[in-house]
Design a protein around this motif. Structure first.
Motif, PDB file in Angstrom:
ATOM      1  N   ILE A   1      -3.566   5.312  -5.176  1.00 20.49           N
ATOM      2  CA  ILE A   1      -4.457   5.247  -4.015  1.00 20.49           C
ATOM      3  C   ILE A   1      -4.839   6.629  -3.510  1.00 20.49           C
ATOM      4  O   ILE A   1      -6.000   6.896  -3.201  1.00 20.49           O
ATOM      5  CB  ILE A   1      -3.807   4.434  -2.877  1.00 20.49           C
ATOM      6  N   ASP A   2      -3.870   7.536  -3.430  1.00 23.16           N
ATOM      7  CA  ASP A   2      -4.112   8.858  -2.876  1.00 23.16           C
ATOM      8  C   ASP A   2      -4.784   9.759  -3.913  1.00 23.16           C
ATOM      9  O   ASP A   2      -4.146  10.582  -4.567  1.00 23.16           O
ATOM     10  CB  ASP A   2      -2.790   9.479  -2.415  1.00 23.16           C
ATOM     11  N   GLY A   3      -6.072   9.583  -4.042  1.00 24.47           N
ATOM     12  CA  GLY A   3      -6.841  10.379  -4.992  1.00 24.47           C
ATOM     13  C   GLY A   3      -8.292  10.447  -4.570  1.00 24.47           C
ATOM     14  O   GLY A   3      -8.740   9.701  -3.702  1.00 24.47           O
ATOM     15  N   ASP A   4      -9.031  11.351  -5.189  1.00 24.25           N
ATOM     16  CA  ASP A   4     -10.444  11.524  -4.837  1.00 24.25           C
ATOM     17  C   ASP A   4     -11.385  10.733  -5.735  1.00 24.25           C
ATOM     18  O   ASP A   4     -12.591  10.702  -5.484  1.00 24.25           O
ATOM     19  CB  ASP A   4     -10.816  13.018  -4.918  1.00 24.25           C
ATOM     20  N   SER A   5     -10.846  10.102  -6.763  1.00 22.42           N
ATOM     21  CA  SER A   5     -11.715   9.396  -7.706  1.00 22.42           C
ATOM     22  C   SER A   5     -12.199   8.070  -7.137  1.00 22.42           C
ATOM     23  O   SER A   5     -11.593   7.502  -6.227  1.00 22.42           O
ATOM     24  CB  SER A   5     -10.964   9.148  -9.015  1.00 22.42           C
ATOM     25  N   ARG A   6     -13.279   7.579  -7.707  1.00 20.01           N
ATOM     26  CA  ARG A   6     -13.805   6.283  -7.294  1.00 20.01           C
ATOM     27  C   ARG A   6     -12.862   5.151  -7.705  1.00 20.01           C
ATOM     28  O   ARG A   6     -12.792   4.129  -7.053  1.00 20.01           O
ATOM     29  CB  ARG A   6     -15.197   6.080  -7.887  1.00 20.01           C
ATOM     30  N   LEU A   7     -12.110   5.371  -8.797  1.00 13.77           N
ATOM     31  CA  LEU A   7     -11.125   4.370  -9.215  1.00 13.77           C
ATOM     32  C   LEU A   7     -10.025   4.224  -8.165  1.00 13.77           C
ATOM     33  O   LEU A   7      -9.611   3.103  -7.849  1.00 13.77           O
ATOM     34  CB  LEU A   7     -10.506   4.767 -10.559  1.00 13.77           C
ATOM     35  N   ALA A   8      -9.566   5.356  -7.601  1.00  9.39           N
ATOM     36  CA  ALA A   8      -8.559   5.303  -6.543  1.00  9.39           C
ATOM     37  C   ALA A   8      -9.097   4.555  -5.327  1.00  9.39           C
ATOM     38  O   ALA A   8      -8.386   3.754  -4.708  1.00  9.39           O
ATOM     39  CB  ALA A   8      -8.126   6.712  -6.151  1.00  9.39           C
ATOM     40  N   THR A   9     -10.357   4.813  -5.009  1.00 11.51           N
ATOM     41  CA  THR A   9     -10.981   4.112  -3.881  1.00 11.51           C
ATOM     42  C   THR A   9     -11.082   2.623  -4.161  1.00 11.51           C
ATOM     43  O   THR A   9     -10.790   1.791  -3.290  1.00 11.51           O
ATOM     44  CB  THR A   9     -12.382   4.681  -3.613  1.00 11.51           C
ATOM     45  N   PHE A  10     -11.479   2.268  -5.372  1.00  9.85           N
ATOM     46  CA  PHE A  10     -11.608   0.857  -5.742  1.00  9.85           C
ATOM     47  C   PHE A  10     -10.267   0.137  -5.644  1.00  9.85           C
ATOM     48  O   PHE A  10     -10.162  -0.941  -5.049  1.00  9.85           O
ATOM     49  CB  PHE A  10     -12.168   0.741  -7.158  1.00  9.85           C
TER      50      PHE A  10
ATOM     51  N   GLN B   1       0.816  -1.219   0.000  1.00  6.69           N
ATOM     52  CA  GLN B   1       0.000   0.000   0.000  1.00  6.69           C
ATOM     53  C   GLN B   1       0.851   1.271   0.000  1.00  6.69           C
ATOM     54  O   GLN B   1       0.594   2.170  -0.826  1.00  6.69           O
ATOM     55  CB  GLN B   1      -0.957   0.006   1.197  1.00  6.69           C
ATOM     56  N   PRO B   2       1.860   1.421   0.866  1.00  8.58           N
ATOM     57  CA  PRO B   2       2.684   2.631   0.800  1.00  8.58           C
ATOM     58  C   PRO B   2       3.401   2.809  -0.539  1.00  8.58           C
ATOM     59  O   PRO B   2       3.523   3.929  -1.034  1.00  8.58           O
ATOM     60  CB  PRO B   2       3.687   2.448   1.948  1.00  8.58           C
TER      61      PRO B   2
END
Length: 221
Positions: free
Chosen positions: A144-153, A136-137
């Protein structure tokens, strides 16, 4: 602790098996039961290696959190003694009680060793540690560090894999005990996890970012 009497090579192989074929670790537990009449490990080498790996891997998280030197050491203390040992003792205690008094076969005089329950936690904790403290890091600034739903997924998918592996390895640990019934019910938690994962993606709730914010709050930086 006498380090010269610990088998670190064997402990390292167990860590590799936990990432590839975790069932082999519990076959070794069954062999230990027949040869030494106990399920729990009698060599603390695995615990020492796991704690060391946890401390070293925390450096990656510290970089993301941009911690000061005092904050870094405070972070390590929290992760080792609260997240790993403290939470592990609680989970091991719950599993020990459930298996000893609720799911033990009626005709069995054997009780689950608390040390074995904590061993199961340690086994299950290692893969999730690799995923959450290493993968993860390393992927944080990539996707990962984003506001989009793709980043969340993508970010929450790592959580899904990590927690599912924890559940699966925990299931294997108690399924290896011949006097425990219904251990397969542990796997029902995977269904709950998948539901939570889908729900989080729909709400665009990035678990990784929430964890980072929680860590910052906890250590006061």
């Amino acid at each position: 602790l006498k380090f010269n009497q610990m088998d670190f090579q064997y402990a390292a192989w167990q860590m590799i098996y936990l990432l590839t074929t975790p069932s082999r670790v519990y076959k070794n537990s069954q062999i230990r039961k027949h040869t030494k009449n106990q399920w729990a490990r009698d060599d603390p080498a695995f615990m020492v290696l796991l704690s060391a790996f946890l401390a070293v891997s925390s450096i990656l998280f510290a970089v993301i959190l941009k911690l000061s030197v005092p904050g870094f050491f405070k972070f390590i203390l929290w992760v080792v003694f609260i997240d790993f040992i403290g939470v592990g003792l609680v989970i091991a205690g719950i599993c020990w009680y459930a298996c000893s008094y609720l799911t033990r076969r009626d005709n069995s005089p054997q009780m689950v060793e608390f040390g074995y329950s904590f061993d199961v936690h340690c086994n299950a904790f290692f893969p999730i540690l690799v995923i959450m403290h290493v993968v993860q890091p390393l992927c944080w600034h990539i996707f990962i560090d984003g506001d989009s739903r793709l980043a969340t997924f993508l970010g929450n998918s790592l959580w899904l894999i990590g927690i599912a592996s924890y559940i699966y390895i925990t299931f294997l640990g108690y399924a290896a005990l011949p006097y425990i019934r219904g251990s397969e019910k542990i796997m029902y938690l995977v269904a709950v996890l998948i539901f939570a994962f889908v729900f989080s993606v729909v709400l665009n709730a990035n678990w990784g970012r929430h964890l980072i914010n929680f860590y910052r709050y906890r250590i006061g930086e």
